[in-house]
Design a protein around this motif. Structure first.
Motif, short mmCIF file in Angstrom:
data_model
loop_
_atom_site.label_atom_id
_atom_site.label_comp_id
_atom_site.label_asym_id
_atom_site.label_seq_id
_atom_site.Cartn_x
_atom_site.Cartn_y
_atom_site.Cartn_z
N SER A 70 0.83 -1.21 0.00
CA SER A 70 0.00 0.00 0.00
C SER A 70 0.86 1.26 0.00
O SER A 70 0.49 2.27 -0.60
N ILE A 71 2.01 1.21 0.67
CA ILE A 71 2.91 2.36 0.69
C ILE A 71 3.31 2.73 -0.74
O ILE A 71 3.30 3.90 -1.12
N LYS A 72 3.64 1.73 -1.53
CA LYS A 72 4.01 1.98 -2.93
C LYS A 72 2.87 2.67 -3.68
O LYS A 72 3.09 3.64 -4.40
N MET A 73 1.66 2.19 -3.49
CA MET A 73 0.52 2.76 -4.20
C MET A 73 0.19 4.16 -3.68
O MET A 73 -0.17 5.05 -4.47
N LEU A 74 0.33 4.39 -2.39
CA LEU A 74 0.08 5.72 -1.85
C LEU A 74 1.12 6.71 -2.35
O LEU A 74 0.81 7.89 -2.57
N CYS A 75 2.33 6.25 -2.57
CA CYS A 75 3.35 7.11 -3.18
C CYS A 75 2.93 7.52 -4.59
O CYS A 75 3.11 8.68 -4.99
N GLU A 76 2.34 6.59 -5.32
CA GLU A 76 1.84 6.92 -6.66
C GLU A 76 0.72 7.95 -6.59
O GLU A 76 0.65 8.86 -7.41
N VAL A 77 -0.15 7.81 -5.61
CA VAL A 77 -1.22 8.79 -5.39
C VAL A 77 -0.60 10.17 -5.13
O VAL A 77 -0.99 11.17 -5.74
N LEU A 78 0.39 10.23 -4.25
CA LEU A 78 1.02 11.50 -3.91
C LEU A 78 1.75 12.12 -5.11
O LEU A 78 1.75 13.34 -5.28
N ILE A 79 2.36 11.29 -5.94
CA ILE A 79 3.03 11.80 -7.14
C ILE A 79 2.02 12.45 -8.08
O ILE A 79 2.25 13.53 -8.63
N LYS A 80 0.88 11.81 -8.25
CA LYS A 80 -0.17 12.38 -9.10
C LYS A 80 -0.67 13.70 -8.52
O LYS A 80 -0.88 14.67 -9.25
N ILE A 81 -0.86 13.74 -7.21
CA ILE A 81 -1.32 14.96 -6.55
C ILE A 81 -0.29 16.08 -6.75
O ILE A 81 -0.65 17.24 -6.97
N ASN A 83 1.56 16.67 -9.20
CA ASN A 83 1.44 17.23 -10.54
C ASN A 83 0.39 18.33 -10.63
O ASN A 83 0.49 19.23 -11.45
N PHE A 84 -0.64 18.27 -9.79
CA PHE A 84 -1.66 19.32 -9.78
C PHE A 84 -1.02 20.66 -9.47
O PHE A 84 -1.34 21.67 -10.06
N ASP A 85 -0.15 20.67 -8.49
CA ASP A 85 0.47 21.90 -8.03
C ASP A 85 1.34 22.54 -9.11
O ASP A 85 1.48 23.74 -9.17
N ILE A 86 1.90 21.73 -9.97
CA ILE A 86 2.73 22.23 -11.07
C ILE A 86 1.88 23.01 -12.06
O ILE A 86 2.31 24.00 -12.63
N ASP A 87 0.65 22.59 -12.27
CA ASP A 87 -0.22 23.19 -13.28
C ASP A 87 -1.18 24.23 -12.72
O ASP A 87 -2.33 24.28 -13.10
N SER A 88 -0.72 25.02 -11.77
CA SER A 88 -1.43 26.18 -11.23
C SER A 88 -2.69 25.87 -10.41
O SER A 88 -3.48 26.75 -10.15
N THR A 89 -2.90 24.66 -10.03
CA THR A 89 -3.96 24.32 -9.10
C THR A 89 -3.34 24.26 -7.71
O THR A 89 -2.32 23.60 -7.52
N LYS A 90 -3.94 24.94 -6.76
CA LYS A 90 -3.40 24.92 -5.41
C LYS A 90 -3.77 23.61 -4.74
O LYS A 90 -4.94 23.22 -4.71
N VAL A 91 -2.77 22.95 -4.19
CA VAL A 91 -2.97 21.66 -3.56
C VAL A 91 -2.39 21.69 -2.15
O VAL A 91 -1.30 22.20 -1.93
N LYS A 92 -3.15 21.11 -1.24
CA LYS A 92 -2.66 20.94 0.13
C LYS A 92 -2.90 19.49 0.52
O LYS A 92 -3.95 18.93 0.22
N VAL A 93 -1.91 18.90 1.18
CA VAL A 93 -2.02 17.52 1.66
C VAL A 93 -1.86 17.55 3.17
O VAL A 93 -0.88 18.08 3.68
N ASN A 94 -2.83 16.99 3.87
CA ASN A 94 -2.73 16.79 5.32
C ASN A 94 -2.58 15.31 5.59
O ASN A 94 -3.40 14.51 5.13
N TRP A 95 -1.54 14.97 6.32
CA TRP A 95 -1.30 13.57 6.70
C TRP A 95 -1.40 13.51 8.22
O TRP A 95 -0.54 14.04 8.91
N TYR A 96 -2.46 12.89 8.70
CA TYR A 96 -2.70 12.80 10.14
C TYR A 96 -2.12 11.50 10.68
O TYR A 96 -2.24 10.46 10.04
#
Length: 103
Positions: A70-81, A83-96
Motif C-alpha cells: 500500500s505504501i508503494k501505491m500511496l506514493c503513486e497517489v502523492l506523485i499524481k497529486i 502534478n496538480f500543483d505544477i499546473d497552477s492548481t493549489k494543492v494541500k495535503v494533510n497527513w494525520y
C-alpha cells in the motif's frame, strides 16, 4: 464527474473523493489483498479529476496502518497529486498520524 466512495473494511481504507464538495480523503487500515487492484480505481479517478480540477484541492490522509504494498501505491497517489500543483492548481495535503507512532 461522479464521486468515488469506497467503504472501509477491516483490510482496506475508506476512500471519499468528491469534486463537488471538495473532499478528498483516505482513512483507516490499508492492507488489501492486492494493493495494485485496490488503488487502480483511485489512480484512475485522480487522472480524470486532473483534467478539470478545482482551483484549490485538499487531500487528507487518516491512516491507522499501511502495509508495504500500500505504501508503494500511496506514493503513486502523492506523485499524481504533486502534478496538480505544477499546473497552477493549489494543492494541500494533510497527513494525520498519532504522535507516538514511529512508523
Amino acid at each position: 464527474m461522479n464521486d468515488l466512495i469506497i467503504k472501509r473494511t477491516n483490510r482496506s481504507p475508506e476512500i471519499i473523493f468528491s469534486k463537488q464538495s471538495n473532499r478528498f480523503s483516505i482513512s483507516g487500515y490499508s492492507l488489501p489483498e492486492n494493493a495494485n487492484d485496490f488503488y487502480k480505481l483511485v489512480l484512475a479517478w485522480i487522472d480524470k479529476y486532473y483534467e478539470f480540477p478545482n482551483f484549490e484541492t485538499l487531500f487528507s490522509f487518516y491512516l491507522d496502518y499501511v502495509n508495504t504494498s500500500s505504501i508503494k501505491m500511496l506514493c503513486e497517489v502523492l506523485i499524481k497529486i504533486k502534478n496538480f500543483d505544477i499546473d497552477s492548481t493549489k494543492v494541500k495535503v494533510n497527513w494525520y498520524y498519532y504522535p507516538d507512532d514511529e512508523d
